[in-house]
Design a protein around this motif. Structure first.
Motif, short mmCIF file in Angstrom:
data_model
loop_
_atom_site.label_atom_id
_atom_site.label_comp_id
_atom_site.label_asym_id
_atom_site.label_seq_id
_atom_site.Cartn_x
_atom_site.Cartn_y
_atom_site.Cartn_z
N ASN A 69 0.84 -1.20 0.00
CA ASN A 69 0.00 0.00 0.00
C ASN A 69 0.87 1.24 0.00
OD1 ASN A 69 -2.98 -0.90 0.59
ND2 ASN A 69 -1.65 -2.21 1.80
N GLY A 98 -5.52 3.09 -9.50
CA GLY A 98 -4.64 2.51 -8.48
C GLY A 98 -5.33 1.41 -7.70
N GLY A 99 -4.69 1.01 -6.59
CA GLY A 99 -5.22 -0.08 -5.78
C GLY A 99 -6.59 0.24 -5.20
N ILE A 143 0.62 3.65 1.86
CA ILE A 143 0.91 3.98 3.26
C ILE A 143 2.27 3.41 3.69
CG2 ILE A 143 0.11 3.62 5.65
CD1 ILE A 143 -2.73 3.33 4.44
N ALA A 146 -6.65 9.84 -13.70
CA ALA A 146 -5.47 8.97 -13.68
C ALA A 146 -4.38 9.63 -14.51
CB ALA A 146 -5.83 7.59 -14.23
N ARG A 166 -10.58 14.55 6.97
CA ARG A 166 -9.34 13.83 6.70
C ARG A 166 -9.49 12.47 7.40
NH1 ARG A 166 -5.68 10.41 5.88
NH2 ARG A 166 -3.63 11.10 5.21
N PRO A 167 -10.22 11.53 6.76
CA PRO A 167 -10.53 10.27 7.43
C PRO A 167 -9.39 9.27 7.36
CG PRO A 167 -11.43 10.24 5.22
CD PRO A 167 -10.72 11.57 5.38
N LYS A 215 -4.07 4.24 -18.17
CA LYS A 215 -4.70 4.12 -16.84
C LYS A 215 -6.16 4.58 -16.90
CE LYS A 215 -0.63 4.59 -13.80
NZ LYS A 215 -0.12 5.30 -12.61
N GLY A 228 -3.86 -1.09 -10.33
CA GLY A 228 -4.51 -2.06 -9.45
C GLY A 228 -3.65 -2.34 -8.22
N ASN A 257 -1.79 11.18 0.63
CA ASN A 257 -0.76 12.18 0.29
C ASN A 257 0.18 11.66 -0.79
OD1 ASN A 257 -1.19 13.41 3.22
ND2 ASN A 257 -0.54 11.30 3.49
N SER A 258 -0.32 10.98 -1.80
CA SER A 258 0.60 10.35 -2.77
C SER A 258 1.55 11.35 -3.41
CB SER A 258 -0.19 9.62 -3.85
OG SER A 258 -1.02 8.65 -3.27
N ALA A 305 -6.76 9.23 -8.78
CA ALA A 305 -5.93 8.01 -8.88
C ALA A 305 -6.83 6.78 -9.03
CB ALA A 305 -5.00 7.89 -7.66
N LEU A 365 -6.94 -3.88 3.14
CA LEU A 365 -6.73 -2.46 3.48
C LEU A 365 -7.37 -1.55 2.41
CD1 LEU A 365 -3.56 -1.12 5.20
CD2 LEU A 365 -4.82 0.30 3.60
N LYS A 366 -7.17 -1.93 1.14
CA LYS A 366 -7.70 -1.09 0.06
C LYS A 366 -9.22 -1.21 -0.06
CE LYS A 366 -4.23 -3.02 -2.26
NZ LYS A 366 -3.07 -3.13 -1.37
#
Ligand SMILES: NC(=O)c1ccc[n+]([C@@H]2O[C@H](COP(=O)([O-])OP(=O)(O)OC[C@H]3O[C@@H](n4cnc5c(N)ncnc54)[C@H](OP(=O)(O)O)[C@@H]3O)[C@@H](O)[C@H]2O)c1
Length: 327
Positions: A41, A153-154, A43, A174, A265-266, A179, A321, A242-243, A150, A122-123
């Motif tokens: 991830n 992405g995942g 993160i 994307a 900001r969850p 993408k 993905g 925050n990518s 994004a 997680l995703k």
């Protein structure tokens, strides 16, 4: 002894090193899991660079799937031999075996394989709490437009499919035309290449000038201001990542000027604070995966020892993905 990827100093991908560890026995409320696969991830990048601080040395990673090897006192929902998957708040999944709090560990349905389980918790639970629990004041109804950055992405590809299943018109951004095509294939109603197009102008055009009710923004610094400009009055800005770097602080008056906007900001782990809530969210995720509404697409697989390459690819925007490490 067992193998793990550890960092002893914050830094670039080169600080991810393969080491031998002694895993130990689970304490009260804990289990030991032998991983079959671990999810990767964005993160994990924040854990490696120190944007999210943890005591060092650190085994990064928050997602995995495998088999329960040992159960500590007080754990009632798991037994030795259970197939399981988890998203955990404490880092430590880049390894062959780990001990962790059982609260976050769920039994994996037999028809979901380990790689899928490792890639999706997680995703997928993030997509769940965003689309189902992070909503504007008057909620979301079928046909409503939302903006999701994004989107290939995942988290993004899961959200595209889940939003479609809910009847929402997801506008996905994307970073390349390929993408964008993938996000559309996976359910985005509209796609915008935000490296070559002005996404604010395109969102206004797609929504007939009205804007969207929610923006789900994980890109952060580069998109934050534009995302606010895409919202209709009373709209919700959900910044969940925050990518591209952390967004600058925002003055409350900005939200007033743009039409009584809401800003949140969850984080997933506020939602996973109890066993009951974790299981309820996981059950909903298992349901959409098992009925085929959400397909977990794994485009990158790496041996555990190649974690550094996995991070280079993720940070280099070369992935689509989900990505997994094979334990
Ligand atoms: N708050 C929470 O509860 C929570 C939980 C899970 C994940 N997240 C966040 O959700 C986001 C997505 O996570 P993920 O693991 O699924 O990652 P991901 O979306 O597969 O990868 C990150 C993507 O961000 C885009 N991006 C835009 N600007 C970038 C930049 N300057 N550098 C790198 N990437 C950039 C890239 O896609 P394009 O090339 O298409 O732009 C890249 O592929 C992350 O920000 C993560 O922190 C938050």
């Amino acid at each position: 002894m067992s193998q793990a990827i550890q960092i002893s100093e914050y830094g670039g991908p080169e600080v991810l090193r393969l080491v031998d560890i002694d895993v130990g026995e689970p304490g009260p409320g804990q289990v030991r899991v032998r991983h079959q696969a671990c999810g990767i991830n964005f993160i994990d990048v924040y854990q490696r660079t120190g944007l999210y601080q943890n005591p060092l040395p650190l085994i990064p990673g928050g997602e995995g799937a495998g088999v329960v090897e040992a159960v500590g006192p007080g754990v009632e929902h798991l037994a030795v031999g259970d197939r399981v998957a988890y998203a955990a708040p404490r880092p430590g999944s880049y390894c062959q075996q780990r001990v962790l709090d059982a609260l976050h560990v769920c039994r994996l349905p037999d028809d979901i394989d380990f790689e899928t389980g490792a890639a999706m918790m997680l995703k997928g639970l993030t997509a769940q709490y965003l689309l189902r629990r992070t909503l504007p004041v008057d909620g979301l109804a079928p046909g409503d437009a939302i903006l999701f950055h994004a989107a290939a992405g995942g988290v993004g590809l899961i959200a595209c499919q889940w939003a479609k299943a809910l009847g929402l018109e997801l506008i996905g951004t994307a970073g390349s035309d390929e993408k964008c095509a993938l996000a559309r294939e996976y359910g985005a109603a509209h796609v915008i290449n935000y490296r070559s197009e002005d996404f604010v102008a395109r969102v206004r055009e797609i929504t007939g000038g009205k804007g969207v009710k929610v923006v789900y923004d994980s890109v952060g610094k580069d998109t934050f201001d534009g995302s606010l400009a895409c919202l209709r009055p009373f709209g919700l800005m959900a910044v969940f990542g925050n990518s591209s770097g952390a967004p600058a602080p925002v003055a409350p008056a900005t939200l007033a000027a743009k039409g009584s906007l809401y800003l949140t900001r969850p984080t997933l782990f506020t939602h996973l604070s109890t066993r009951e809530r974790t299981q309820a969210m996981a059950d909903e995720l298992f349901q959409v995966v098992r009925d085929g509404s959400v397909r977990i697409r794994i485009d990158q697989r790496y041996p555990l020892a190649d974690a550094a390459q996995a991070h280079r690819d993720l940070e280099g925007r070369r992935t689509t993905g989900c990505s997994v490490l094979l334990a």
